[in-house]
Design an enzyme around this catalytic site. Sequence first.
Site, short mmCIF file in Angstrom:
data_model
loop_
_atom_site.label_atom_id
_atom_site.label_comp_id
_atom_site.label_asym_id
_atom_site.label_seq_id
_atom_site.Cartn_x
_atom_site.Cartn_y
_atom_site.Cartn_z
N CYS A 1 0.40 -1.25 -0.32
CA CYS A 1 -0.06 0.43 0.01
C CYS A 1 1.33 1.23 0.08
O CYS A 1 0.18 2.38 -0.42
CB CYS A 1 -0.68 0.06 0.83
SG CYS A 1 -0.22 -0.40 3.33
N HIS B 1 -2.16 0.55 7.07
CA HIS B 1 -2.64 0.66 5.65
C HIS B 1 -3.28 1.99 5.24
O HIS B 1 -3.66 3.29 5.63
CB HIS B 1 -4.04 0.33 6.04
CG HIS B 1 -4.39 -0.34 4.18
ND1 HIS B 1 -3.59 -1.01 3.05
CD2 HIS B 1 -5.61 -0.04 3.56
CE1 HIS B 1 -3.87 -0.88 2.20
NE2 HIS B 1 -5.09 -0.36 2.36
N HIS C 1 -6.07 1.31 -3.94
CA HIS C 1 -4.70 1.06 -2.95
C HIS C 1 -4.65 -1.18 -3.20
O HIS C 1 -4.87 -1.47 -4.26
CB HIS C 1 -5.37 0.73 -1.53
CG HIS C 1 -6.56 -0.19 -1.48
ND1 HIS C 1 -6.99 -1.04 0.30
CD2 HIS C 1 -7.96 -0.73 -2.07
CE1 HIS C 1 -7.93 -1.67 0.20
NE2 HIS C 1 -8.92 -1.23 -1.91
#
Length: 165
Positions: free
Chosen positions: A75, A124, A136
């Site tokens: 990510c 994240h 993502h």
Amino acid sequence: MVTSAATIGASLLVAGPVQAAAAPQQAATVSALTSVSKARAAKQKSRANYAVRYAYKQIGDPYRYGGTGPGSWDCSGLAGGSWRKAGVKLPRTTQQIYRAVKFKVSWKGAVAGDLLFFYGGKSHMGIYVGNGYMIHAPGSGRRVKKVKLNSYYKRNFSGAVRPGY
């Protein structure tokens, strides 16, 4: 006594025009700062658009822990790689990126190119692409994708930043 009054009067006459001349200079300075800010904002927006376009091109690439592309991403690697292509260097991890980028934004204030962070430890992140979507790299065994920012993401939202300023 006449001499001191004349001196005081003369100093008042001199002080008047100097103060009056200062006002246009201050207005010019404020105007110059505003145009610099506008130019800076325009440059940031251009870079953000480039980062978003680059992120779109990565859709379908596989997730790989520690991946910084090209070809596979995690990510923060995806976010950093997209912004790097746009001319902005970011640190490597989600937490480092969040700390390093000083321009923080709210959930409702997010615009295309902003980086959204999730979970308590900001573990994240994704790139906001506008209209309630982000791109993502979701995790092991999955691929980079565009997702709708639904109530799950809103519940787990922990901050956002705007790189490029």
